[in-house]
Design a protein around this motif. Structure first.
Motif, PDB file in Angstrom:
ATOM      1  N   GLY A  32     146.057  15.401 -26.945  1.00  0.00           N
ATOM      2  CA  GLY A  32     146.081  16.718 -26.299  1.00  0.00           C
ATOM      3  C   GLY A  32     145.121  17.654 -27.012  1.00  0.00           C
ATOM      4  N   ASP A  33     145.576  18.879 -27.280  1.00  0.00           N
ATOM      5  CA  ASP A  33     144.689  19.867 -27.910  1.00  0.00           C
ATOM      6  C   ASP A  33     145.154  20.310 -29.298  1.00  0.00           C
ATOM      7  OD1 ASP A  33     146.928  21.137 -27.096  1.00  0.00           O
ATOM      8  OD2 ASP A  33     145.929  22.758 -25.991  1.00  0.00           O
ATOM      9  N   GLY A  34     146.146  19.606 -29.843  1.00  0.00           N
ATOM     10  CA  GLY A  34     146.505  19.824 -31.245  1.00  0.00           C
ATOM     11  C   GLY A  34     147.296  21.086 -31.547  1.00  0.00           C
ATOM     12  N   ASP A  35     147.934  21.663 -30.526  1.00  0.00           N
ATOM     13  CA  ASP A  35     148.666  22.912 -30.801  1.00  0.00           C
ATOM     14  C   ASP A  35     150.191  22.767 -30.700  1.00  0.00           C
ATOM     15  OD1 ASP A  35     148.970  22.611 -28.105  1.00  0.00           O
ATOM     16  OD2 ASP A  35     148.209  24.588 -27.547  1.00  0.00           O
ATOM     17  N   HIS A  36     150.687  21.567 -30.441  1.00  0.00           N
ATOM     18  CA  HIS A  36     152.131  21.463 -30.156  1.00  0.00           C
ATOM     19  C   HIS A  36     152.999  21.899 -31.350  1.00  0.00           C
ATOM     20  CE1 HIS A  36     155.634  20.447 -27.889  1.00  0.00           C
ATOM     21  NE2 HIS A  36     156.051  19.586 -28.798  1.00  0.00           N
ATOM     22  N   GLY A  37     152.598  21.512 -32.555  1.00  0.00           N
ATOM     23  CA  GLY A  37     153.385  21.894 -33.741  1.00  0.00           C
ATOM     24  C   GLY A  37     153.386  23.394 -33.962  1.00  0.00           C
ATOM     25  N   THR A  38     152.244  24.031 -33.766  1.00  0.00           N
ATOM     26  CA  THR A  38     152.185  25.497 -33.943  1.00  0.00           C
ATOM     27  C   THR A  38     152.880  26.204 -32.781  1.00  0.00           C
ATOM     28  OG1 THR A  38     149.920  25.312 -33.128  1.00  0.00           O
ATOM     29  CG2 THR A  38     150.188  25.691 -35.468  1.00  0.00           C
ATOM     30  N   ASN A  39     152.746  25.668 -31.570  1.00  0.00           N
ATOM     31  CA  ASN A  39     153.458  26.267 -30.418  1.00  0.00           C
ATOM     32  C   ASN A  39     154.966  26.288 -30.655  1.00  0.00           C
ATOM     33  OD1 ASN A  39     151.197  26.686 -28.837  1.00  0.00           O
ATOM     34  ND2 ASN A  39     151.422  24.796 -27.654  1.00  0.00           N
ATOM     35  N   MET A  40     155.503  25.135 -31.021  1.00  0.00           N
ATOM     36  CA  MET A  40     156.963  25.028 -31.172  1.00  0.00           C
ATOM     37  C   MET A  40     157.444  25.865 -32.357  1.00  0.00           C
ATOM     38  SD  MET A  40     158.042  23.177 -28.665  1.00  0.00           S
ATOM     39  CE  MET A  40     159.652  22.507 -29.042  1.00  0.00           C
ATOM     40  N   GLY A  76     151.432  27.265 -24.576  1.00  0.00           N
ATOM     41  CA  GLY A  76     151.266  25.894 -24.073  1.00  0.00           C
ATOM     42  C   GLY A  76     152.339  25.514 -23.068  1.00  0.00           C
ATOM     43  N   ALA A  77     152.182  24.328 -22.495  1.00  0.00           N
ATOM     44  CA  ALA A  77     153.119  23.830 -21.477  1.00  0.00           C
ATOM     45  C   ALA A  77     154.550  23.818 -21.995  1.00  0.00           C
ATOM     46  CB  ALA A  77     152.713  22.416 -21.060  1.00  0.00           C
ATOM     47  N   SER A  78     154.729  23.543 -23.281  1.00  0.00           N
ATOM     48  CA  SER A  78     156.081  23.399 -23.826  1.00  0.00           C
ATOM     49  C   SER A  78     156.866  24.711 -23.776  1.00  0.00           C
ATOM     50  CB  SER A  78     156.024  22.862 -25.254  1.00  0.00           C
ATOM     51  OG  SER A  78     155.162  23.652 -26.045  1.00  0.00           O
ATOM     52  N   GLY A  79     156.198  25.861 -23.812  1.00  0.00           N
ATOM     53  CA  GLY A  79     156.896  27.150 -23.802  1.00  0.00           C
ATOM     54  C   GLY A  79     157.628  27.404 -22.494  1.00  0.00           C
ATOM     55  N   LEU A 118     160.019  22.055 -12.803  1.00  0.00           N
ATOM     56  CA  LEU A 118     158.821  22.841 -13.124  1.00  0.00           C
ATOM     57  C   LEU A 118     157.611  21.938 -13.404  1.00  0.00           C
ATOM     58  CD1 LEU A 118     157.868  25.772 -13.673  1.00  0.00           C
ATOM     59  CD2 LEU A 118     158.554  25.439 -16.053  1.00  0.00           C
ATOM     60  N   GLY A 119     157.848  20.846 -14.141  1.00  0.00           N
ATOM     61  CA  GLY A 119     156.723  20.005 -14.579  1.00  0.00           C
ATOM     62  C   GLY A 119     156.451  18.823 -13.677  1.00  0.00           C
ATOM     63  N   THR A 120     157.341  18.566 -12.737  1.00  0.00           N
ATOM     64  CA  THR A 120     157.246  17.434 -11.805  1.00  0.00           C
ATOM     65  C   THR A 120     157.005  16.084 -12.499  1.00  0.00           C
ATOM     66  OG1 THR A 120     154.866  17.634 -11.275  1.00  0.00           O
ATOM     67  CG2 THR A 120     156.392  18.954  -9.949  1.00  0.00           C
ATOM     68  N   GLN A 188     152.277   8.230 -29.585  1.00  0.00           N
ATOM     69  CA  GLN A 188     153.599   8.810 -29.281  1.00  0.00           C
ATOM     70  C   GLN A 188     153.425  10.212 -28.705  1.00  0.00           C
ATOM     71  OE1 GLN A 188     156.812   7.856 -32.044  1.00  0.00           O
ATOM     72  NE2 GLN A 188     157.143  10.044 -32.268  1.00  0.00           N
ATOM     73  N   ASP A 189     154.160  10.499 -27.644  1.00  0.00           N
ATOM     74  CA  ASP A 189     154.023  11.811 -26.999  1.00  0.00           C
ATOM     75  C   ASP A 189     154.584  12.936 -27.888  1.00  0.00           C
ATOM     76  OD1 ASP A 189     153.495  13.566 -24.673  1.00  0.00           O
ATOM     77  OD2 ASP A 189     155.669  13.815 -24.750  1.00  0.00           O
ATOM     78  N   PRO A 190     153.784  13.984 -28.113  1.00  0.00           N
ATOM     79  CA  PRO A 190     154.273  15.078 -28.973  1.00  0.00           C
ATOM     80  C   PRO A 190     155.501  15.793 -28.408  1.00  0.00           C
ATOM     81  CG  PRO A 190     152.047  15.556 -28.098  1.00  0.00           C
ATOM     82  CD  PRO A 190     152.368  14.147 -27.740  1.00  0.00           C
ATOM     83  N   GLY A 191     155.532  16.039 -27.114  1.00  0.00           N
ATOM     84  CA  GLY A 191     156.675  16.741 -26.531  1.00  0.00           C
ATOM     85  C   GLY A 191     157.951  15.905 -26.569  1.00  0.00           C
ATOM     86  N   ALA A 192     157.830  14.593 -26.410  1.00  0.00           N
ATOM     87  CA  ALA A 192     159.011  13.720 -26.553  1.00  0.00           C
ATOM     88  C   ALA A 192     159.473  13.728 -28.008  1.00  0.00           C
ATOM     89  CB  ALA A 192     158.678  12.302 -26.096  1.00  0.00           C
TER      90      ALA A 192
HETATM   91  P1  ADP Z   1     149.812  22.041 -23.944  1.00  0.00           P
HETATM   92  O1  ADP Z   1     149.786  20.655 -23.377  1.00  0.00           O
HETATM   93  O2  ADP Z   1     149.686  23.092 -22.918  1.00  0.00           O
HETATM   94  O3  ADP Z   1     148.862  22.203 -25.099  1.00  0.00           O
HETATM   95  P2  ADP Z   1     151.975  21.602 -25.819  1.00  0.00           P
HETATM   96  O4  ADP Z   1     150.963  20.919 -26.655  1.00  0.00           O
HETATM   97  O5  ADP Z   1     152.811  22.619 -26.513  1.00  0.00           O
HETATM   98  O6  ADP Z   1     151.309  22.240 -24.538  1.00  0.00           O
HETATM   99  O7  ADP Z   1     152.994  20.536 -25.228  1.00  0.00           O
HETATM  100  C1  ADP Z   1     152.568  19.254 -24.847  1.00  0.00           C
HETATM  101  C2  ADP Z   1     153.785  18.464 -24.394  1.00  0.00           C
HETATM  102  O8  ADP Z   1     154.352  19.066 -23.252  1.00  0.00           O
HETATM  103  C3  ADP Z   1     153.448  17.040 -23.973  1.00  0.00           C
HETATM  104  O9  ADP Z   1     153.462  16.174 -25.091  1.00  0.00           O
HETATM  105  C4  ADP Z   1     154.542  16.709 -22.975  1.00  0.00           C
HETATM  106  O10 ADP Z   1     155.671  16.114 -23.593  1.00  0.00           O
HETATM  107  C5  ADP Z   1     154.938  18.050 -22.444  1.00  0.00           C
HETATM  108  N1  ADP Z   1     154.457  18.227 -21.078  1.00  0.00           N
HETATM  109  C6  ADP Z   1     153.216  18.579 -20.677  1.00  0.00           C
HETATM  110  N2  ADP Z   1     153.159  18.654 -19.325  1.00  0.00           N
HETATM  111  C7  ADP Z   1     154.404  18.329 -18.878  1.00  0.00           C
HETATM  112  C8  ADP Z   1     155.005  18.215 -17.582  1.00  0.00           C
HETATM  113  N3  ADP Z   1     154.296  18.467 -16.470  1.00  0.00           N
HETATM  114  N4  ADP Z   1     156.313  17.858 -17.504  1.00  0.00           N
HETATM  115  C9  ADP Z   1     157.036  17.625 -18.624  1.00  0.00           C
HETATM  116  N5  ADP Z   1     156.526  17.722 -19.872  1.00  0.00           N
HETATM  117  C10 ADP Z   1     155.236  18.047 -19.992  1.00  0.00           C
END
Ligand code: ADP
Ligand code: MG
Length: 210
Positions: A32-40, A76-79, A118-120, A188-192
């Motif tokens: 992705g774009d490397g911001d998940h840890g800082t976002n959360m 990010g998407a996670s918010g 929301l995320g489909t 491994q997926d960051p959001g999972a």
């Molecule tokens: P961004 O992708 O906008 O940078 P983050 O990095 O904070 O946001 O979050 C990425 C995580 O969000 C992914 O690893 C995934 O688990 C989750 N995610 C992204 N899009 C979706 C979606 N449409 N539905 C469910 N989860 C999603």
């Protein structure tokens, strides 16, 4: 369980995403774009501040407050995904002062439904759904089998961790990682991963307050 359980859960999330910030950043940097840890971390730090400023809300209202805080602090998407999840969970509890295991299942089921809506994303798309859905199903099944809440929530957190690891061989079909196509396989997926932390945090909070 009551408002203290929710407050403890959010504080446990904040400390674990902060402790795992660099790991979550690395996972997101790979696909992705490397911001998940800082976002959360930013989001849940703001959640803890909102809890500190709260003057005695019910558990449902607290969840809604936390959800609104995530939506307004995480870009990010996670918010929006976790924000709407917590708000939906809060609506299940309404204004009641306490709740039991069966209602905790409904809170988490509403959170999952809202993420999927929301995320489909469906299971197998390599997203947070791959950790959250097995956790909700496991909690529901264990409680229906007569397991204690402590044991059922421990199994649910374990199911989220298994779901997190099971994202490694998957190809991403939602979110930024999907832009990589086959190159998302093997990561491994960051959001999972953060979702597994969130479920383990819930297990600690429930065990400490129920
Ligand atoms: P961004 O992708 O906008 O940078 P983050 O990095 O904070 O946001 O979050 C990425 C995580 O969000 C992914 O690893 C995934 O688990 C989750 N995610 C992204 N899009 C979706 C979606 N449409 N539905 C469910 N989860 C999603
Ligand atoms: Mg990202």
């Amino acid at each position: 369980m009551d408002a203290k359980t929710i407050s403890r859960w959010m504080r446990e999330i904040e400390s674990s995403v902060r402790a795992e910030r660099d790991h979550l950043v690395q996972l997101d940097a790979a696909i992705g774009d490397g911001d998940h840890g800082t976002n959360m971390t930013r989001g849940f730090e703001a959640v803890v501040q909102a809890l500190d400023a709260d003057g005695g809300s019910t558990p449902g209202k607290l969840l809604s407050l936390c959800g609104r805080t995530l939506v307004s602090t995480v870009g990010g998407a996670s918010g929006p995904l976790w924000g709407s999840a917590l708000r939906s969970g809060g609506r299940v509890l309404g204004d009641q002062p306490s709740f039991e295991g069966a209602q905790l299942v409904e809170v988490l089921a509403a959170a999952l439904a809202s993420v999927k809506d929301l995320g489909t994303a469906a299971p197998g798309d390599k997203t947070m759904v791959d950790a959250l859905e097995p956790a909700v199903e496991t909690l529901r099944a264990r409680l229906a089998d007569g397991d204690s809440l402590e044991s059922a929530i421990d199994a649910a957190a374990g199911a989220a961790e298994a779901g997190m690891r099971a994202t490694i061989p998957l190809q991403a079909r939602k979110g930024r990682a999907s832009y990589l196509g086959e190159r998302s396989v093997g990561h491994q997926d960051p959001g999972a991963t953060s979702t597994a932390l969130i479920m383990r945090a819930l297990q600690r909070a429930v065990t400490a307050t129920s």
